[in-house]
Design a protein around this motif. Structure first.
Motif, PDB file in Angstrom:
ATOM      1  N   GLY A   1       0.814  -1.215   0.000  1.00 57.80           N
ATOM      2  CA  GLY A   1       0.000   0.000   0.000  1.00 57.80           C
ATOM      3  C   GLY A   1       0.845   1.262   0.000  1.00 57.80           C
ATOM      4  N   GLY A   2       0.203   2.407  -0.350  1.00 58.73           N
ATOM      5  CA  GLY A   2       0.923   3.680  -0.400  1.00 58.73           C
ATOM      6  C   GLY A   2       2.124   3.569  -1.314  1.00 58.73           C
ATOM      7  N   ASP A   3       3.259   4.117  -0.895  1.00 64.19           N
ATOM      8  CA  ASP A   3       4.479   4.004  -1.700  1.00 64.19           C
ATOM      9  C   ASP A   3       5.451   3.008  -1.059  1.00 64.19           C
ATOM     10  OD1 ASP A   3       5.289   5.342   0.511  1.00 64.19           O
ATOM     11  OD2 ASP A   3       6.377   6.929  -0.556  1.00 64.19           O
ATOM     12  N   ARG A   4       4.879   2.017  -0.360  1.00 63.52           N
ATOM     13  CA  ARG A   4       5.728   1.084   0.395  1.00 63.52           C
ATOM     14  C   ARG A   4       6.194  -0.119  -0.411  1.00 63.52           C
ATOM     15  NH1 ARG A   4       5.559   1.944   6.014  1.00 63.52           N
ATOM     16  NH2 ARG A   4       4.213   3.676   6.578  1.00 63.52           N
ATOM     17  N   GLY A   5       5.758  -0.208  -1.658  1.00 59.18           N
ATOM     18  CA  GLY A   5       6.223  -1.321  -2.485  1.00 59.18           C
ATOM     19  C   GLY A   5       5.503  -2.604  -2.138  1.00 59.18           C
TER      20      GLY A   5
END
Ligand SMILES: [Zn+2]
Length: 321
Positions: free
Chosen positions: A150-154
């Motif tokens: 999720g988000g920019d967490r890969g």
């Protein structure tokens, strides 16, 4: 002097070290006791390994809760061994993930393994009555499973690298940070346990697959975090060398028509100078030698360790050495 059985005399507490490997990526190491880890998703947590009991797991969760209160959506178990799975109920995870073979091994030998490991490593079983029963996965896979964070967490990639420490070991890989949680496939300055292993696969293609990720940090099953590509390479090389020396010495005695006890002495002589002072070396070696001897005899699927068989092999090897 009679050596105390396995790790039964290892009763002193270990110092636990909490490490943040990258933003939202955590590990807890404990001087050679089984390591645990956690990865933050945008609004959930992935935990890696569960410890031996819910009470032992809760001490780890208390440390983790100082950093984040996100709920545990996934609990990933690298393999079936009791000291890594029986604390699972403490996590309240929505899904418990393992390899397909791990589920089969729990069904086949989970209870015997529980009894065996409790006898070998009683200190790790803090408040054993808190264990509600065997831990069962809710989700299994055979090759690869990817969890978007999720988000920019890969993403977090769970991968099977081949047969190794058991038939069903998986690693957890964070491509964005090049961080690997390797379970018991790699140890960092701790002895390897190979009593349920496939030595020839592990020492060759399986460790090759682990190395091919080119991690910059690696959390092994036991021992300190290997931080940096050189340290990761050293941990993998050490694990491979341990296996190679074990294979070389046991095979030599086996092919020469010697006895199991001779193989144990040969392996001990070869390994003790480099590994003898590392955690669980004396504990593991009789079981390791017996398993590789079985493999050389053509026993592909590891025989089940029971509390009784543990004592028989220990008496035959460690007490006669
Ligand atoms: Zn294990």
């Amino acid at each position: 002097m009679v050596k105390p059985f396995a790790s039964s005399a290892d009763t002193g507490p270990k110092v636990e070290t909490f490490v943040e490997l990258a933003d939202g990526v955590y590990a807890l190491t404990a001087e050679g006791d089984p390591n645990v880890g956690a990865i933050e998703g945008e609004d959930f947590l992935v935990c890696f390994e569960a410890r031996a009991t819910p009470v032992a797991a809760r001490r780890w969760l208390d440390r983790l809760r100082e950093r984040t209160d996100k709920p545990v959506r996934y609990l990933v178990l690298s393999h079936y061994h009791a000291v890594r799975v029986l604390g699972a109920s403490a996590f309240g995870a929505a899904e418990i993930i393992t390899h397909d073979a791990t589920r089969a091994l729990i069904a086949e030998r989970g209870k015997q393994d529980w009894d065996s490991e409790y006898g070998r490593m009683p200190r790790l079983f803090e408040d054993p009555d808190s264990i509600p029963g065997l831990t069962w996965p809710t989700l299994t896979f055979s090759d690869r499973l990817t969890i978007p964070l999720g988000g920019d967490r890969g993403e977090l990639v769970l991968a099977w690298c081949g047969r190794g420490h058991t038939a069903g070991d998986i690693v957890a890989w964070l491509p964005r940070h090049r961080i690997m949680f390797a379970g018991d496939l790699v140890e960092s300055q701790a002895a390897l346990y190979t009593g349920d292993a496939f030595h020839d696969d592990w020492a060759t293609s399986t460790l090759d697959s682990v190395a091919a990720f080119e991690a910059r940090a690696l959390v092994g099953g036991r021992g300190a975090v290997a931080d940096g590509t050189d340290a990761v390479a050293a941990a993998i090389a050490q694990s491979r060398h341990f296996l190679d020396e074990l294979r070389r010495t046991v095979r030599w005695v086996h092919d020469d028509g010697g006895a199991l006890a001779d193989a144990f002495r040969a392996a001990h002589t070869a390994l003790a100078p480099e590994y003898g002072r590392w955690p669980i070396f004396e504990h593991c070696l009789p079981f390791n030698v017996q398993r590789y001897w079985d493999e050389l005899d053509g026993v592909d699927w590891p025989r089940i360790w029971t509390a009784e068989r543990d004592r028989e092999v220990w008496a035959a090897l460690q007490e006669s050495a």
